[in-house]
Structures are given as structure tokens and as C-alpha cells.
Design a protein around this motif. Sequence first.
Motif, mmCIF file in Angstrom:
data_model
loop_
_atom_site.group_PDB
_atom_site.id
_atom_site.type_symbol
_atom_site.label_atom_id
_atom_site.label_comp_id
_atom_site.label_asym_id
_atom_site.label_seq_id
_atom_site.Cartn_x
_atom_site.Cartn_y
_atom_site.Cartn_z
ATOM 1 N N ARG A 53 0.689 -1.149 -0.150
ATOM 2 C CA ARG A 53 -0.022 -0.139 0.097
ATOM 3 C C ARG A 53 0.615 1.521 0.075
ATOM 4 N NH1 ARG A 53 -3.373 -3.493 2.756
ATOM 5 N NH2 ARG A 53 -2.416 -3.196 4.721
ATOM 6 N N GLY A 56 2.202 1.571 -3.356
ATOM 7 C CA GLY A 56 1.180 2.302 -4.234
ATOM 8 C C GLY A 56 0.885 3.820 -4.025
ATOM 9 N N ARG A 57 0.927 4.343 -2.670
ATOM 10 C CA ARG A 57 1.038 5.602 -2.494
ATOM 11 C C ARG A 57 2.006 6.299 -3.016
ATOM 12 N NH1 ARG A 57 2.269 8.003 1.949
ATOM 13 N NH2 ARG A 57 2.052 6.063 3.207
ATOM 14 N N LEU A 59 3.688 5.684 -5.558
ATOM 15 C CA LEU A 59 3.436 5.727 -7.119
ATOM 16 C C LEU A 59 2.647 6.867 -7.419
ATOM 17 C CD1 LEU A 59 3.385 1.914 -8.076
ATOM 18 C CD2 LEU A 59 5.408 3.448 -8.356
ATOM 19 N N ASP A 60 1.493 6.949 -6.617
ATOM 20 C CA ASP A 60 0.356 7.979 -6.861
ATOM 21 C C ASP A 60 1.255 9.212 -6.485
ATOM 22 O OD1 ASP A 60 -1.649 6.201 -7.357
ATOM 23 O OD2 ASP A 60 -2.348 6.269 -5.354
ATOM 24 N N ASP A 61 2.085 9.366 -5.403
ATOM 25 C CA ASP A 61 2.513 10.728 -5.044
ATOM 26 C C ASP A 61 3.604 11.183 -6.123
ATOM 27 O OD1 ASP A 61 1.171 10.607 -2.738
ATOM 28 O OD2 ASP A 61 2.797 10.026 -1.327
ATOM 29 N N TYR A 63 3.380 10.273 -9.419
ATOM 30 C CA TYR A 63 3.072 9.997 -10.772
ATOM 31 C C TYR A 63 3.611 9.063 -11.570
ATOM 32 C CZ TYR A 63 0.561 14.207 -9.181
ATOM 33 O OH TYR A 63 -0.171 15.072 -8.417
ATOM 34 N N SER A 65 3.797 5.426 -13.084
ATOM 35 C CA SER A 65 2.924 4.409 -13.418
ATOM 36 C C SER A 65 3.375 3.105 -13.216
ATOM 37 C CB SER A 65 2.378 4.536 -15.103
ATOM 38 O OG SER A 65 3.498 4.234 -15.759
ATOM 39 N N LEU A 90 -2.654 -3.262 -7.465
ATOM 40 C CA LEU A 90 -2.157 -2.012 -7.817
ATOM 41 C C LEU A 90 -1.958 -2.151 -9.531
ATOM 42 C CD1 LEU A 90 0.612 -1.544 -5.164
ATOM 43 C CD2 LEU A 90 -1.418 -0.210 -5.547
#
Length: 119
Positions: A53, A56-57, A59-61, A63, A65, A90
Motif C-alpha cells: 500500500r 502504491g501511494r 507511485l501515486d505521489d 505520478y 505508473s 495495484l
Amino acid sequence: PMVAARNMELSITEVPCIQHADGDDYPAFLKLLTSGGLEGLGYLIITSPEAARVFGRALDDTYVSVKEVTQSGVQLAAVGGATSAALEDLGFDDVFVPSKATGEILAAELPVLDGYEDS
């Protein structure tokens, strides 16, 4: 005990006993993701569903992919099925999972990648 509690019509409340927080090295991990630092790494080993998790965060933070991680050449390994499932959630579909969810078995079974010596 749970059966007895249900028969007694007790109200059960679950209380988490562990608080998760970003480690001091989270900013360094974000920098690794955005600077091309995954290229040249053999494996990125994720040790728990919570670590997945956090990944994944990150990766989101940043950008970054799933496709970029995959194209970097780094291989993902998970310590156990629940961690693998969290990575699959993910979007990662090629994750190595050892036959038993322990670090010792992971180290023994982790495939040697092309370009790396078996030592």
C-alpha cells in the motif's frame, strides 16, 4: 471464545493495535522512483500488504505508473500471497512469491536474474 461471545449477544469492537506511518526514508524512496533509480536494480522486494500500500501511494505521489516500473526492468517479489494480492490490486501481474511466506524461503527460492551471478 468468539462462539461463546456470539451466544451471549455481546457487542464486539475491533481496535487496531498498530499505527502505520511513513518512515524517515520515504522521501528518499520517492526520489528513487522519480530519478530512474529502479533501473539497474534486480528486485524490489515488498514484505507485507501494508508495504504494498505504501508502494502504491508512492507511485501515486510521484505520478510513476505501473508500466514505468515494469519497463524499468526491476522485478517484484512478495513475501506471501496477501502481499502479492496487494501488488496485483495495484496492477502488477508478474510478482515472484516463494512457496512459504518467510524471508529465509524467499532468499532460497528467488530466481537469479540474467546478468547477475549466482553466488
